[in-house]
Enzyme design. Structure first.
Site, PDB file in Angstrom:
ATOM      1  N   VAL A 292      43.635  34.019  92.862  1.00 25.93           N
ATOM      2  CA  VAL A 292      43.763  33.571  91.485  1.00 25.93           C
ATOM      3  C   VAL A 292      45.127  32.914  91.332  1.00 25.93           C
ATOM      4  CG1 VAL A 292      43.793  34.255  89.053  1.00 25.93           C
ATOM      5  CG2 VAL A 292      42.298  35.458  90.662  1.00 25.93           C
ATOM      6  N   CYS A 293      45.156  31.796  90.628  1.00 25.24           N
ATOM      7  CA  CYS A 293      46.409  31.117  90.312  1.00 25.24           C
ATOM      8  C   CYS A 293      47.163  30.748  91.609  1.00 25.24           C
ATOM      9  CB  CYS A 293      47.234  32.015  89.393  1.00 25.24           C
ATOM     10  SG  CYS A 293      48.563  31.210  88.493  1.00 25.24           S
ATOM     11  N   THR A 294      48.462  30.983  91.648  1.00 27.87           N
ATOM     12  CA  THR A 294      49.250  30.625  92.829  1.00 27.87           C
ATOM     13  C   THR A 294      49.032  31.585  93.994  1.00 27.87           C
ATOM     14  OG1 THR A 294      51.148  31.827  91.922  1.00 27.87           O
ATOM     15  CG2 THR A 294      51.049  29.451  91.509  1.00 27.87           C
TER      16      THR A 294
ATOM     17  N   GLY B 204      41.675  29.006  89.290  1.00 29.02           N
ATOM     18  CA  GLY B 204      42.794  28.302  88.667  1.00 29.02           C
ATOM     19  C   GLY B 204      43.790  29.295  88.079  1.00 29.02           C
TER      20      GLY B 204
END
Length: 283
Positions: free
Chosen positions: A156-158, A206
């Site tokens: 998730v995310c970075t 994202g």
């Protein structure tokens, strides 16, 4: 199939609350050649559930100092609804982990205690904490090792930067937070803008709230769409945000410019670090 109340509760509160209507629905869709009298449909009877709904999945979420807590908590909610599954919160030690917003989380397993073969490994993101984790060879070795055998490799995310640094995204499409997605190419990945990007057994989400979408997608892969829809309904996940500013494309230009400027230093540092890691680890 016999399932005690305690065993069912361990599958997650969401699934428990949904048990009766789900069982009834599947009973109605049962084999037409089977007598309806032989399919129990009364309240709390779980024998009509598909056998595949209860599995001994092993799920590991890697947690680390200064991560973004919601990156982990959102998919954890979905994973915890998997009846029969064991969800591990894995860190280098069992010391409390403090997130980037000050939320404290207790690990349930260390690297050595984490199962070797996982159904899911999930990596949350962050900013400074993620960069620090990327510099830690023990962390990257752990992610690379478990990810090399996991049925689904997710982030998730970075958190996708950590997957990339561990060598798990080379040749794969992947996404990340909009402020960091361009860095993925340094690891041989193909950056793709999307809420959830799925390429074979790699599923990347994202920024931050996309963890809910990522979690539901993985639940659907491990069970089925019907099961995942039940989890979504229990969570009442039907976003109607007060503002239409959740992506660079929809946010007012002034808002995007201000927020994007905050990522300049992070992107520069992360890009340089990614190149160093890719070279050192021959990615």
């Amino acid at each position: 199939m016999s399932l005690t109340r305690r065993q069912f509760a361990l599958g997650g509160a969401a699934a428990a609350a949904l048990a009766s209507p789900i069982a009834t629905a599947f009973a109605k869709e049962a084999d037409k050649n089977t007598s309806s009298a032989s399919i129990p449909t009364h309240s709390h009877d779980m024998s009509a559930m598909p056998e595949g709904w209860v599995k001994s999945d092993q799920v590991a979420l890697f947690i680390y100092p200064q991560m973004t807590a919601l990156d982990m908590v959102a998919p954890q909610y979905a994973f915890a609804s998997l009846m029969g599954a064991t969800v591990h919160l894995v860190a280098k030690t069992r010391d409390p982990i403090v997130s980037d917003t000050g939320l404290t989380i207790l690990p349930t397993a260390t690297f050595d205690e984490c199962p070797t073969d996982l159904d899911v490994i999930c990596i949350p993101g962050g900013s400074i904490g993620t960069l620090t984790a990327m510099r830690d060879d023990e962390t990257l070795d752990f992610i690379a090792d478990r990810g090399s055998r996991a049925k689904f490799v997710t982030s998730v995310c970075t958190g996708s930067l950590l997957l990339g640094a561990a060598g798990l995204l080379k040749g794969y499409q992947a996404t990340s937070h909009w402020g960091a997605i361009s860095i993925l190419k340094e690891f041989g990945a193909e950056p793709v803008d999307g809420r959830v990007v799925e390429d074979r057994n790699r599923l990347t989400g994202g920024g931050v709230t996309a963890g809910v979408d990522l979690g539901l997608t993985v639940v659907a892969r491990l069970r089925d769409d019907f099961y995942a829809q039940g989890v979504q309904l229990m969570a009442e996940y039907a976003p109607q945000p007060p503002f239409n500013a959740g992506t660079p494309a929809t946010a007012p230009q002034a808002v995007f410019q201000m927020m994007d400027e905050m990522f300049v230093g992070f992107r520069a540092e992360a890009t340089e670090l990614a190149r160093t890691i890719a070279s050192a680890r021959a990615l």
